[in-house]
Scaffold this motif. Structure first.
Motif, PDB file in Angstrom:
ATOM      1  N   GLU A  27      -9.634  -0.231 -12.387  1.00  0.00           N
ATOM      2  CA  GLU A  27      -9.511  -0.472 -10.944  1.00  0.00           C
ATOM      3  C   GLU A  27      -8.101  -0.159 -10.456  1.00  0.00           C
ATOM      4  O   GLU A  27      -7.912   0.138  -9.267  1.00  0.00           O
ATOM      5  CB  GLU A  27      -9.863  -1.926 -10.638  1.00  0.00           C
ATOM      6  CG  GLU A  27     -11.317  -2.279 -10.862  1.00  0.00           C
ATOM      7  CD  GLU A  27     -11.555  -3.772 -10.762  1.00  0.00           C
ATOM      8  OE1 GLU A  27     -11.899  -4.237  -9.661  1.00  0.00           O
ATOM      9  OE2 GLU A  27     -11.394  -4.475 -11.788  1.00  0.00           O
ATOM     10  N   ALA A  28      -7.128  -0.250 -11.350  1.00  0.00           N
ATOM     11  CA  ALA A  28      -5.750   0.054 -10.949  1.00  0.00           C
ATOM     12  C   ALA A  28      -5.544   1.544 -10.730  1.00  0.00           C
ATOM     13  O   ALA A  28      -4.667   1.943  -9.959  1.00  0.00           O
ATOM     14  CB  ALA A  28      -4.774  -0.456 -12.011  1.00  0.00           C
ATOM     15  N   ARG A  29      -6.341   2.378 -11.392  1.00  0.00           N
ATOM     16  CA  ARG A  29      -6.111   3.824 -11.365  1.00  0.00           C
ATOM     17  C   ARG A  29      -6.097   4.397  -9.942  1.00  0.00           C
ATOM     18  O   ARG A  29      -5.147   5.101  -9.571  1.00  0.00           O
ATOM     19  CB  ARG A  29      -7.153   4.534 -12.231  1.00  0.00           C
ATOM     20  CG  ARG A  29      -6.836   6.017 -12.477  1.00  0.00           C
ATOM     21  CD  ARG A  29      -7.826   6.619 -13.468  1.00  0.00           C
ATOM     22  NE  ARG A  29      -7.789   5.884 -14.735  1.00  0.00           N
ATOM     23  CZ  ARG A  29      -8.838   5.263 -15.270  1.00  0.00           C
ATOM     24  NH1 ARG A  29     -10.004   5.285 -14.658  1.00  0.00           N
ATOM     25  NH2 ARG A  29      -8.721   4.623 -16.418  1.00  0.00           N
ATOM     26  N   PRO A  30      -7.127   4.128  -9.110  1.00  0.00           N
ATOM     27  CA  PRO A  30      -7.070   4.696  -7.749  1.00  0.00           C
ATOM     28  C   PRO A  30      -5.933   4.134  -6.902  1.00  0.00           C
ATOM     29  O   PRO A  30      -5.459   4.795  -5.972  1.00  0.00           O
ATOM     30  CB  PRO A  30      -8.434   4.326  -7.160  1.00  0.00           C
ATOM     31  CG  PRO A  30      -8.934   3.193  -7.989  1.00  0.00           C
ATOM     32  CD  PRO A  30      -8.390   3.429  -9.359  1.00  0.00           C
ATOM     33  N   VAL A  31      -5.489   2.927  -7.231  1.00  0.00           N
ATOM     34  CA  VAL A  31      -4.361   2.346  -6.491  1.00  0.00           C
ATOM     35  C   VAL A  31      -3.085   3.103  -6.834  1.00  0.00           C
ATOM     36  O   VAL A  31      -2.299   3.466  -5.953  1.00  0.00           O
ATOM     37  CB  VAL A  31      -4.221   0.843  -6.802  1.00  0.00           C
ATOM     38  CG1 VAL A  31      -3.100   0.244  -5.959  1.00  0.00           C
ATOM     39  CG2 VAL A  31      -5.530   0.114  -6.552  1.00  0.00           C
ATOM     40  N   PHE A  32      -2.877   3.368  -8.119  1.00  0.00           N
ATOM     41  CA  PHE A  32      -1.716   4.161  -8.518  1.00  0.00           C
ATOM     42  C   PHE A  32      -1.773   5.561  -7.909  1.00  0.00           C
ATOM     43  O   PHE A  32      -0.746   6.130  -7.521  1.00  0.00           O
ATOM     44  CB  PHE A  32      -1.630   4.259 -10.040  1.00  0.00           C
ATOM     45  CG  PHE A  32      -0.996   3.071 -10.698  1.00  0.00           C
ATOM     46  CD1 PHE A  32       0.365   2.829 -10.550  1.00  0.00           C
ATOM     47  CD2 PHE A  32      -1.750   2.200 -11.465  1.00  0.00           C
ATOM     48  CE1 PHE A  32       0.964   1.729 -11.156  1.00  0.00           C
ATOM     49  CE2 PHE A  32      -1.161   1.104 -12.076  1.00  0.00           C
ATOM     50  CZ  PHE A  32       0.199   0.866 -11.918  1.00  0.00           C
ATOM     51  N   GLU A  33      -2.960   6.132  -7.832  1.00  0.00           N
ATOM     52  CA  GLU A  33      -3.096   7.460  -7.228  1.00  0.00           C
ATOM     53  C   GLU A  33      -2.707   7.430  -5.756  1.00  0.00           C
ATOM     54  O   GLU A  33      -2.074   8.360  -5.247  1.00  0.00           O
ATOM     55  CB  GLU A  33      -4.525   7.961  -7.411  1.00  0.00           C
ATOM     56  CG  GLU A  33      -4.865   8.313  -8.862  1.00  0.00           C
ATOM     57  CD  GLU A  33      -6.338   8.625  -9.072  1.00  0.00           C
ATOM     58  OE1 GLU A  33      -7.131   8.421  -8.128  1.00  0.00           O
ATOM     59  OE2 GLU A  33      -6.701   9.058 -10.181  1.00  0.00           O
ATOM     60  N   ALA A  34      -3.080   6.360  -5.064  1.00  0.00           N
ATOM     61  CA  ALA A  34      -2.720   6.228  -3.647  1.00  0.00           C
ATOM     62  C   ALA A  34      -1.216   6.034  -3.470  1.00  0.00           C
ATOM     63  O   ALA A  34      -0.605   6.564  -2.542  1.00  0.00           O
ATOM     64  CB  ALA A  34      -3.483   5.065  -3.021  1.00  0.00           C
ATOM     65  N   ILE A  35      -0.604   5.287  -4.372  1.00  0.00           N
ATOM     66  CA  ILE A  35       0.846   5.056  -4.317  1.00  0.00           C
ATOM     67  C   ILE A  35       1.603   6.337  -4.631  1.00  0.00           C
ATOM     68  O   ILE A  35       2.621   6.645  -4.001  1.00  0.00           O
ATOM     69  CB  ILE A  35       1.244   3.948  -5.322  1.00  0.00           C
ATOM     70  CG1 ILE A  35       0.613   2.617  -4.932  1.00  0.00           C
ATOM     71  CG2 ILE A  35       2.762   3.822  -5.410  1.00  0.00           C
ATOM     72  CD1 ILE A  35       0.738   1.551  -6.006  1.00  0.00           C
ATOM     73  N   ASN A  36       1.133   7.066  -5.622  1.00  0.00           N
ATOM     74  CA  ASN A  36       1.700   8.360  -6.032  1.00  0.00           C
ATOM     75  C   ASN A  36       3.213   8.324  -6.224  1.00  0.00           C
ATOM     76  O   ASN A  36       3.947   9.161  -5.699  1.00  0.00           O
ATOM     77  CB  ASN A  36       1.322   9.452  -5.030  1.00  0.00           C
ATOM     78  CG  ASN A  36       1.486  10.847  -5.643  1.00  0.00           C
ATOM     79  OD1 ASN A  36       1.514  10.997  -6.865  1.00  0.00           O
ATOM     80  ND2 ASN A  36       1.608  11.851  -4.806  1.00  0.00           N
ATOM     81  N   GLY A  37       3.677   7.334  -6.969  1.00  0.00           N
ATOM     82  CA  GLY A  37       5.078   7.340  -7.379  1.00  0.00           C
ATOM     83  C   GLY A  37       6.060   6.663  -6.464  1.00  0.00           C
ATOM     84  O   GLY A  37       7.248   6.596  -6.783  1.00  0.00           O
ATOM     85  N   THR A  38       5.627   6.148  -5.315  1.00  0.00           N
ATOM     86  CA  THR A  38       6.548   5.465  -4.408  1.00  0.00           C
ATOM     87  C   THR A  38       6.639   4.000  -4.816  1.00  0.00           C
ATOM     88  O   THR A  38       5.731   3.217  -4.546  1.00  0.00           O
ATOM     89  CB  THR A  38       6.073   5.585  -2.941  1.00  0.00           C
ATOM     90  OG1 THR A  38       5.952   6.965  -2.598  1.00  0.00           O
ATOM     91  CG2 THR A  38       7.059   4.914  -2.003  1.00  0.00           C
ATOM     92  N   VAL A  39       7.741   3.628  -5.455  1.00  0.00           N
ATOM     93  CA  VAL A  39       7.865   2.321  -6.080  1.00  0.00           C
ATOM     94  C   VAL A  39       8.564   1.321  -5.160  1.00  0.00           C
ATOM     95  O   VAL A  39       9.648   1.601  -4.635  1.00  0.00           O
ATOM     96  CB  VAL A  39       8.653   2.423  -7.406  1.00  0.00           C
ATOM     97  CG1 VAL A  39       8.769   1.054  -8.083  1.00  0.00           C
ATOM     98  CG2 VAL A  39       7.988   3.435  -8.338  1.00  0.00           C
TER      99      VAL A  39
END
Length: 318
Positions: A280-292
């Motif tokens: 479930e975290a995978r699509p969230v990380f994709e949406a964030i795309n590196g902006t920490v």
């Protein structure tokens, strides 16, 4: 908010998140300060003044921009110089007060709490519709350990002007916690009330999940066996349900529109990873795309490194 493309991008710490105009201003301010030119303060604050005019009627965007600028300029003389030169400019007064507050927070002491409060009250008088002076006063009252009636009075002043002000909700959440002036029960009551009346896509929608992450961190800080078993926090019904609600909607394109949406997605990615819900975290990380966003990743160490390790564990981009 406009999500970035799904192509995996190298992680970077970005307090401005996806606010491109704010990012350009920060770079320009850094270049101006580094140039050492005569009249630097005038150039400095002229840029900030024009920039803040762009978000005059958007309280959510304005609060995000002011908070980032205040942190960025907390060690600069610019905000106080601007407020001194333009004592009837509400924007200058709020930025000066917020920058002083950030400096005091980072140093562990406030240099002049009375001056911060006075600047905020003058700004509130000059711009009575603006919630941001009251947001700064709310944070100031937390640092000064003020009584709950006084703090709730400030909270109500914010909500009168901006019903779903993200900064105010998160500030109250921490104030009501046992680490400050409240208790675990007060946090639970507050979160229940917020969840019952808040739209799911409001700027303050992350209040409930933030409370769960703070509770998770309180277990981690115990150390020993308790810390090793902290992941069990996410199996409790209240924590699991909070994650379920967020995971179902937050990462959908166009669901969130507020300025700090990417910070809330960082929070969700962190919580899903902590709960071992990596798929479930995978699509969230994709949406964030590196902006920490620094928090909550910074609790485990360097935020960018912690983010990258969690992103790899989720299988994003692999």
């Amino acid at each position: 908010m406009a999500f970035l493309s799904s192509r995996r991008r190298r992680a970077r710490l970005a307090p401005e998140l996806d606010d491109a105009a704010l990012s350009r201003l920060l770079k320009s301010l850094q270049a101006t300060a580094g140039g050492g030119a005569i009249g630097t303060t005038d150039l400095y604050m002229a840029q900030v003044s024009r920039f803040l005019d762009q978000s005059r009627a958007d309280w959510d965007r304005r609060a995000h921009r002011l908070s980032v600028l205040a942190y960025h300029l907390s060690e600069s003389h610019g905000p106080r110089a601007w407020a001194a030169r333009e004592p009837r400019n509400a924007r200058a007064l709020v930025l000066s007060a917020w920058a002083q507050l950030e400096r005091g927070r980072s140093r562990g002491r406030l240099e002049d709490a009375a001056d911060i409060a006075d600047s905020c009250l003058r700004a509130a008088e000059l711009a009575p519709e603006d919630p941001t002076p009251w947001v700064v006063l709310l944070d100031l009252s937390r640092l000064e350990r003020r009584s709950q009636p006084e703090v709730f009075g400030l909270w109500n002043e914010v909500l009168t002007r901006d019903r779903w002000n993200r900064e105010a909700y998160l500030s109250m959440l921490r104030y009501l916690g046992p680490e400050e002036m409240g208790s675990r029960m007060q946090v639970l009551d507050f979160v229940d009330a917020v969840r019952a009346r808040t739209p799911t896509d409001a700027p303050c929608a992350a209040t409930e999940l933030t409370a769960q992450v703070l509770q998770y961190h309180s277990v981690l800080t115990l150390g020993g066996v308790e810390a090793l078993m902290a992941r069990n926090h996410w199996s409790h019904a209240s924590a699991a349900q909070a994650l379920d609600r967020a995971a179902h909607t937050w990462a959908q394109p166009g669901f969130f529109h507020h300025a700090a949406a990417l910070a809330d997605l960082n929070l969700l990615a962190y919580a899903l990873t902590a709960a071992e819900r990596r798929g479930e975290a995978r699509p969230v990380f994709e949406a964030i795309n590196g902006t920490v966003a620094a928090w909550p990743w910074s609790v485990g160490g360097d935020p960018v490194s912690e983010f990258e390790k969690a992103r790899i564990r989720s299988g994003t981009g692999v």
